[in-house]
Design a protein around this motif. Structure first.
Motif, short mmCIF file in Angstrom:
data_model
loop_
_atom_site.label_atom_id
_atom_site.label_comp_id
_atom_site.label_asym_id
_atom_site.label_seq_id
_atom_site.Cartn_x
_atom_site.Cartn_y
_atom_site.Cartn_z
N PRO A 176 0.73 -1.15 0.01
CA PRO A 176 -0.03 0.13 -0.04
C PRO A 176 0.90 1.26 0.01
N VAL A 197 1.95 4.96 1.32
CA VAL A 197 2.51 5.40 2.57
C VAL A 197 2.44 6.78 2.76
N THR A 233 -8.66 9.34 -1.09
CA THR A 233 -7.44 8.14 -1.22
C THR A 233 -7.92 7.10 -2.27
N VAL A 282 -5.52 1.45 -1.02
CA VAL A 282 -5.02 1.25 0.08
C VAL A 282 -3.96 2.51 0.61
N VAL A 283 -4.30 2.97 1.43
CA VAL A 283 -2.89 4.12 1.78
C VAL A 283 -3.08 4.02 3.43
N ASP A 284 -1.73 3.54 3.84
CA ASP A 284 -1.09 3.58 4.98
C ASP A 284 -0.84 4.76 5.78
N VAL A 285 -1.51 5.43 6.74
CA VAL A 285 -1.03 6.67 7.42
C VAL A 285 -0.17 6.29 8.38
N HIS A 286 1.17 6.61 8.24
CA HIS A 286 2.35 6.39 9.33
C HIS A 286 2.22 7.51 10.71
N VAL A 291 0.17 2.32 12.33
CA VAL A 291 -0.47 2.48 10.98
C VAL A 291 -1.99 2.84 11.14
N LEU A 292 -2.54 3.77 10.57
CA LEU A 292 -3.99 3.91 10.52
C LEU A 292 -4.30 4.01 8.95
N ARG A 293 -5.51 3.88 8.70
CA ARG A 293 -6.16 4.04 7.35
C ARG A 293 -7.54 4.97 7.41
N MET A 318 -9.66 8.43 11.08
CA MET A 318 -9.10 7.34 11.19
C MET A 318 -9.25 6.13 12.06
#
Length: 131
Positions: A9, A11, A50, A53-57, A67-69, A103
């Motif tokens: 995904p 980042v 988005t 899938v985008v992982d928000v660090h 890691v959130l989405r 998130m």
């Protein structure tokens, strides 16, 4: 807003998201000052879209990021009213809470609110414009 990586995904550091949002507020305030419209309130409406899938660090430990989405591919935030600089701290806090809620989290525990140096920001905004 675009994720700075093309991995799967994708980042996206939460600092990038916050910098974009707070940069928008900074830019709007510069416009208000330079256009001599500081007595006029304005509203800001934020939207994050988005794709895939985008992982928000975010950093919650010395080594591993959390890691959130975003719960939805399109997240539309409420309109935020800024009537003057005295309301900026409340606005910044509301945006952060809504961002984390989008998130599925809340500020507190491993998620700390970002403290902006608003007085310094206003000094920069109020500095004489030199073309």
């Amino acid at each position: 807003m675009r994720a700075p990586s093309v991995s799967d995904p994708a980042v996206l550091p939460v600092e990038h998201v916050l910098a974009q949002i707070f940069g928008l507020l900074f830019t709007l305030e510069i416009f208000r000052v330079r256009a001599h419209l500081t007595a006029i309130p304005y509203e800001v409406e934020l939207e994050i879209v988005t794709r895939g899938v985008v992982d928000v660090h975010y950093f919650h430990g010395p080594v591993q990021p959390g890691v959130l989405r975003f719960q939805q591919p399109r997240t539309l935030f409420p309109r935020y009213l800024l009537e003057g600089r005295s309301g900026a701290p409340v606005l910044v806090e509301a945006i952060q809470h809504d961002l984390w809620n989008a998130m599925g989290r809340q500020v507190g525990g491993p998620i700390a609110a970002v403290e902006l140096d608003l007085p310094l920001m206003w000094q920069v905004v109020d500095a004489p414009f030199v073309p």
